[in-house]
Structure formats: C-alpha cells, structure tokens
Design a protein around this motif. Structure first.
Motif, PDB file in Angstrom:
ATOM      1  N   THR A 176      -0.195 -14.334  -6.194  1.00  0.00           N
ATOM      2  CA  THR A 176      -1.043 -14.643  -5.032  1.00  0.00           C
ATOM      3  C   THR A 176      -2.482 -14.196  -5.256  1.00  0.00           C
ATOM      4  O   THR A 176      -3.293 -14.248  -4.331  1.00  0.00           O
ATOM      5  N   ASN A 181      -4.474 -18.358  -7.826  1.00  0.00           N
ATOM      6  CA  ASN A 181      -4.861 -19.430  -6.894  1.00  0.00           C
ATOM      7  C   ASN A 181      -5.781 -20.436  -7.573  1.00  0.00           C
ATOM      8  O   ASN A 181      -5.668 -21.651  -7.355  1.00  0.00           O
ATOM      9  N   GLU A 200       3.803 -27.174  -2.487  1.00  0.00           N
ATOM     10  CA  GLU A 200       3.654 -25.745  -2.213  1.00  0.00           C
ATOM     11  C   GLU A 200       4.086 -25.522  -0.778  1.00  0.00           C
ATOM     12  O   GLU A 200       3.507 -26.081   0.154  1.00  0.00           O
ATOM     13  N   ARG A 236       5.221 -24.960  -6.830  1.00  0.00           N
ATOM     14  CA  ARG A 236       4.717 -23.595  -6.993  1.00  0.00           C
ATOM     15  C   ARG A 236       5.684 -22.628  -6.346  1.00  0.00           C
ATOM     16  O   ARG A 236       6.015 -22.754  -5.168  1.00  0.00           O
ATOM     17  N   LEU A 238       6.029 -18.722  -5.440  1.00  0.00           N
ATOM     18  CA  LEU A 238       5.289 -17.460  -5.315  1.00  0.00           C
ATOM     19  C   LEU A 238       6.248 -16.323  -5.639  1.00  0.00           C
ATOM     20  O   LEU A 238       6.958 -15.809  -4.773  1.00  0.00           O
TER      21      LEU A 238
END
Length: 756
Positions: A176, A181, A200, A236, A238
C-alpha cells in the motif's frame, strides 16, 4: 593460386613480426582495481552468490584484474534512518579501502546510497543495475553515477502469459506504499492501452464469477478449484491487508497465475501458495527456484554483462552515451519449470528464449552422434584387435615354419663345414656331435678345463680371462689359436647372452675355423705393404729427381754462359761463379740429407746416447746460433729454474734444434725468436721449443710439414727434408714433435723427450 600463396606468406610474415614485437616490447602490466559491490538485501539471500560469480566472470571477460569487497544493505530489515546511516557507513569504508569503483545492485541500495548525502560518494565512479523503479532526478544529481534500468513492461508479460497459458487470472501481489501505488498505476495505464482488463477491489466477487464448483465426491479430491475464464484479467492483491486464507484460496485457481512485479517478502513467498508456475516483470528469482517460469525482462546474465561493460568503461575514465541506460529485455523461460509443468515448447514464438537447458538436452544430438561414433570406434578397435590376433597367429605359424627350415638348413651347413654350434648348460658346454668326433671326445658335455689343452699356450691366459666370464656385455667374439684338428689354426669363439625375466640367462654360440680368413688377411696385408712401398719409392724418386735437377740446371746453364760468352765482364763472371758454387752446395746438402734420411729409415744411423743436462745443452746451442740471427730480430731464451736430465745424442738433438732455429730465422722478419724448455711432471717429459713471430703456417698444411721435400715457400732456400729428418731423429730418441702455428702471427716447434 600463386597470388593466394604469396598472400599467405605475407600474412605469416606479418604475424611473426607482430609476435616478435610483442615479445621484445611487452605491454605494460594491467592495473589491479578495487571494486566494491553493494547488495540491496541480506547476506544470504538466494541470488547473492550468482550476482558475484556472474559479475566476476564478465569483469574478467573485459580484461580487468580486480579484487572485490561485498556489502549487504539488508534493506528489508532496517528503518529509513538506519538504512541511511548504514549506506553512509558503507561509503566511508569503501573510501578507506581505496575503492576504484562501486557496483550497486537493484532499487533499494541505489536509492539509499544516493539519498544518504555522503559527499565522498561523488568522488568514486558508481555503476548501478537491476533498477526497475528509478528516481531519475536523484540519479541525475550525481554526475559520477551511471547505470542500467529495467523498467517493467507489464502488458508484454501479460500477453506472454496469454500466449502460453491462454486466458488467465493474473495476480499481482502489491503493498500500500507510494511506490507500490505508482507501480499499479503504471500497470493500469499499460494494460488500458493494450485492452487488458484490470481489477482492484473485492477479490471473491470477481473470483466466484469464474468458478465452476462441483461436488468434490463426484469429481474426486483435488487441490485446484476449476475455473472457466474467457477474458484475461490482472488483479491486484493487497498482501499487507488481506488475510492469508484469502491469498491461499485465490492461488488455488486452475487458471490463476502470479506475476511478480517487485521484490518483497510477501511477493517472493507467495509463489509457494500458487499451484501454477509464476511469471515476472523483473529477474528476481528467475533461475533460482522451481516456481518462476519466465517473463519479459532483462535476465540476470545480461544485466551483469552490461554492468561489467559499464564498470570497465568508467575505469578507463570514459562516460557512457547516456547516464541512465535501458537494459536489453528478452522473453525468457526456464526449461526446468517448463518440463515440471508439462508445457510444450513446439508452438512458442521464435523470440522466446529458453534458458538453463541442461547440457545433455541442448547438445543431445551431438552427444548422440558422439555415442554412435564412440560405439563405431570401439567396434572398429575390437574388430582390429581380432584381426591382429588372427594375423599374429598366422605370422607366428609362418615364423615357426621358417625357423624349422632355417634349422634344417643350418644343420646341413654345419655338417659339411667347420662351424659348430654350442650352448652353455650350467658350467658345461654342449656341442653338436660333429665337433666331438673332430676332437675324439665322448659324452654330451665338455668343460672349459677340457678345452683349455687344445688352446695355444700363449692364448690360454686370455681365453681363461675373457671367455664365458661375468661380463655386462651380451655379445662376445674372440679369436684364438687352437689344435682341434691336429695342428694349430685360428678359431673364432662367438656367443650371445639371452636374458629372460626371472630366469637364468641362456648362452648360445658358434665355434668357427677362420684359418682361411686369416691366410687371406695376411696375403692382403703383404700385398698392401708391397704396393705402399712401391708407391713411396716412386714418389721419393720423383721428388728427388725434381730437387736434383733444379741445382744441376743452374750449374750447367751458368757454366755454359761462362764458356761460350768470353766478352762477359769480370763482375758478371764472378756472379755466375757464385751461383754455380751456391747450387753446388745445395746439391751436396741435398745428397747428404737424402743419405742421412736413408740411414735413419734403415736404422743404420749411429746414436751416441748418454745423460745430458737440458739447460747446459740449450745454453751452448743459444751461444752457437746467436751470431746467425738477423740483426732486426731479438733472440730470447726461456729457461726455468729447475733443470732436467735426458738420455740423448747431443749432436743429434743439436741437429733438430738448429733446424728449428734456422727455419725461424728464415721466415721471421720482425719480432723475436725464443729458445726454451718446460718440464711436465704428469708426462715425466721435457718439451724443448723454438718460438717465433714469423709468417706462420696455414692450418691445412700442419699435417704435411713433416713430409719429405715439403717446403712452405717453394722459392726459399732448402731441400725440404729438414723436418722429415728431425721427425725421424725424435722417434729414434723415443720422443715426438709438436707444432703450434697461426698464419701471420708465428709458430712454435717443440720436441718432447722422456726425462732420464
């Protein structure tokens, strides 16, 4: 063709000249550089050894001599401040060490070393590589920093996954942070241009729309969750916020693949959760584990080759065309991972490069050809050995037949001649029966003691000493007079010693009557002596006729002038009379020398031998001859302190020394004549010498100066018999004459006599 041959000759000549210059003027020894390498990660991370070994290999290929010192930043374990302090410490250590260049691997170490603001860094050439997210402004603030970047091409890697695996769900493990990013934003922009879907958000919402879940009891237990995907999507994940169970469930999809975009703990370890092979946009882990299939990036081998070229350029005080250089990307696949997942390589595009293929696979056709060639060679060798064995057997049989034939032939020859074969058995001899009949001997053996009475008395001792004694020679041949057939004749004993390993030597020989050869030899010797005497007599008569005719012609010629020319003046008449008298004396001397030489040769010359002191004799010779030496010459004597006694005829010795002195006086114009002697204790002899600085004797005439009628100068007075007479006198006195001479520098004649 002739022109081609000339060109080859010129090229070889040019190569020889260049090689000679290289040997004569060797190049200056290359300097040894100190190169520091800084890793971004911990000391034992999986690629650390590969980085160093590949860099060393490429630096060596650049012709550099170097020593390396490694530093490990361990950026995953340190906070920002600690990382900056550690980077600055590295720079201080490298400066103390005297580093000539710094090589930095990957993003974090490059960023930290430039960001720590240690001013010493600006004084050292720095080359970085493997940076996939560069801080361009920070790099450009350091003019001494150059390097290579591998900016990820996400879309190209996605299309590569589609080409190999068809439509797929591609998972990107991301953090993050700001850099993560930014990387995701770059990925979305590239995929949008290529029409590739990105996602995402809620992971399960997207995953469940593609899943086909069946009753596990009907389809059998399996680790995968079946999926049917009609469009490729890049998702994506995380990893810092998502539960581990969610990651595990996502990774179990049959059409789900991990695409590594950065190196983090989470992303590197996540490969183990995925049942399918992984892909990457960076070279981290490629070739080091069995999960990474490939991707579109710069392989580590290419990365470090480019880095070595950059380091070599900087060490030569040169700069690259651009400060930040894009690395060469390739579509690469790991052969081992392809095989582990049963992925065919037949339909892969040509630009896809398969790496890490085992030697046995990449060169299988060569190995196969080698195995076949080796088999053929072994078969050929085996066939040749069989042929040799058969041929050897045939040859031995043929040799055996020839040996039997020769044995029978030799047996017949011995039976009809005077040659007898024998061999030694222990301390006895075994002859054939014909020899035993010749000497009336009974029994199969005869001893040396039984043979000895047949030997001539004077030959018995040499026979006992030499025949069949312990001698290192393996061959022997001796001739002795023996009375085997009723009278003494010459016989030859000949034998060979044949040695066998760990066995007693075998002695075989022949006994042959050689009286006929001896008679022929004696006849030849007598014939040769008669021929030599006739030749010498004819040569002597020819030379003597020439030498006598010369003064006789002068006497007759000038006598006729005196008789037939009455108008001659008194002065001319006196000159002619002098010439007649001179030639008369020469003729008388010649006749006297011939008579003297004849007496010496026949042994009828008288020698009154008695003990004489050398110093006393030479002193009298020196006084006698001193008045005859030319005024321009020095007459020297060289007598050592110790005196010697010789057993000689003083008048004969004086005749020899006077001849030496006369010749020296005749052929020496300047310098000196020296009379002396030297005692040699080793030879127990004394050498009486006459040395001069005259014209000398040519080297090729030294062997013939003692020949009769030899004259170095044909126009000089003398008979040419003086040195021949001297040589005969020296032999009668049990001595000999030595000559040392160098043309243009002088001569030295020495008569060597035994000391009484």
């Amino acid at each position: 063709m002739k022109r081609i041959g000339q060109t080859k000759v010129l090229l070889r000549l040019l190569f020889f000249i260049l090689f000679s210059l290289w040997v004569i003027y060797p190049t200056k020894a290359a300097p040894r550089y100190k190169i520091a390498i800084i890793h971004s990660y911990e000391k034992n991370y999986h690629d650390a050894k590969r980085y160093r070994s590949l860099l060393e290999k490429e630096l060596t290929a650049q012709g550099l001599k170097f020593e390396i010192k490694e530093f490990f930043l361990n950026c995953d374990e340190l906070r920002y401040d600690a990382e900056m302090a550690r980077s600055s410490f590295f720079i201080d250590e490298i400066t103390k060490w005297g580093g000539d260049a710094i090589a930095i691997f990957n993003n974090q170490a490059t960023f930290s070393l430039l960001k720590c603001n240690n001013p010493k860094l600006r004084d050292i050439p720095v080359v970085f590589s493997g940076v996939y997210h560069p801080d361009v402004d920070l790099i450009r603030s350091y003019p001494n920093v150059t390097g290579y970047v591998d900016i990820p091409d996400y879309a190209a890697t996605v299309r590569m996954i589609e080409r190999i695996m068809s439509k797929s769900r591609i998972i990107v493990m991301s953090g993050t942070g700001m850099i993560d990013n930014q990387m995701w934003l770059n990925l979305e922009q590239q995929c949008r241009k290529e029409g590739i879907k990105t996602f995402e958000g809620d992971v399960f919402k997207d995953i469940l729309s593609h899943r086909i879940i069946k009753n596990p009891y009907e389809e059998g237990k399996t680790e995968t969750i079946n999926e049917k995907i009609d469009i490729t999507v890049v998702m994506r994940l995380l990893s810092e916020e998502m539960p581990l169970r969610t990651i595990q469930q996502t990774a179990r999809g049959s059409e789900t693949y991990l695409m590594l975009t950065s190196r983090t703990y989470n992303s590197m370890d996540a490969q183990e959760f995925f049942i399918n092979p992984s892909f990457a946009t960076i070279n981290e882990g490629f070739g080091a584990n069995d999960k990474m299939l490939g991707g579109y990036f710069t392989p580590l081998e290419t990365q470090l080759k480019e880095m070595a070229e950059g380091i070599a350029l900087r060490l030569r005080k040169e700069m690259p065309k651009q400060q930040i250089t894009p690395s060469s990307k390739q579509y690469v696949l790991n052969w081992k991972v392809l095989q582990a997942n049963n992925i065919s390589t037949k339909d892969l595009p040509e630009e896809y490069q398969i790496m890490y293929i085992p030697f046995s696979v990449s060169h299988r056709y060569y190995l196969l050809a080698g195995y076949i060639s080796g088999g053929v060679l072994l078969f050929t060798i085996f066939a040749l050995l069989i042929y040799k064995v058969i041929d050897e057997r045939k040859r031995k049989l043929e040799a055996l037949r020839n040996l039997l034939y020769e044995h029978e032939t030799l047996k017949l020859a011995i039976e009809g001649g005077t040659t007898y074969a024998w061999r030694q058995t222990e301390d006895k001899l075994s002859f054939d029966s014909h020899f035993y009949k010749l000497i009336a001997h009974t029994g199969p053996f005869i001893t040396l003691e039984q043979i000895l009475p047949f030997i001539y008395p004077d030959d018995q001792e040499p026979f006992s000493v030499n025949f069949l004694q312990n001698s290192p020679t393996k061959r022997y041949k001796g001739e002795y007079r023996c009375k085997f057939n009723g009278k003494y004749q010459w016989w030859e004993f000949r034998y060979n010693v044949i040695c066998h390993d760990e066995k007693l030597p075998v002695v075989t020989g022949l006994l042959q009557n050689i009286q006929e050869f001896k008679d022929r030899e004696e006849e030849l010797i007598q014939a040769r002596e008669i021929a030599e005497k006739a030749e010498l007599k004819q040569s002597f008569l020819n030379n003597m006729s020439h030498e006598i005719r010369t003064p006789l012609n002068a006497i007759a010629g000038f006598a006729n002038l005196l008789t037939n020319t009455p108008e001659l003046e008194e002065e001319d008449k006196q000159n002619y009379v002098d010439i007649i008298n001179t030639n008369t004396e020469l003729l008388l001397r010649l006749i006297n020398d011939i008579l003297e030489l004849s007496r010496l040769d026949s042994g009828s010359a008288n020698f009154n031998l008695r003990k004489e002191d050398v110093r006393t004799l030479l002193s009298s010779y020196y006084q006698t001859f001193g008045v005859q030496v030319k005024p321009d010459l020095k007459f020297l004597q060289d007598f050592p302190n110790e005196d010697c006694t010789v057993y000689v005829d003083a008048s004969r010795l004086q005749q020899v020394i006077t001849n030496f002195l006369t010749n020296a006086n005749k052929f020496t114009q300047t310098g000196y004549i020296k009379l002396g002697y030297r005692y040699s204790a080793g030879e127990h002899a004394v050498g009486i010498f006459v040395e001069d600085t005259g014209k000398g004797i040519p080297h090729n005439e030294l062997k013939i100066i003692f020949s009769r009628f030899y004259k170095h100068d044909e126009f000089a007075q003398g008979t040419g018999l003086g040195l021949a007479i001297c040589n005969s006198i020296a032999e009668q006195l049990q001595g000999y004459i030595e000559v040392e001479s160098e043309e243009g520098k002088g001569s030295r004649f020495t008569i060597v006599l035994p000391v009484a």
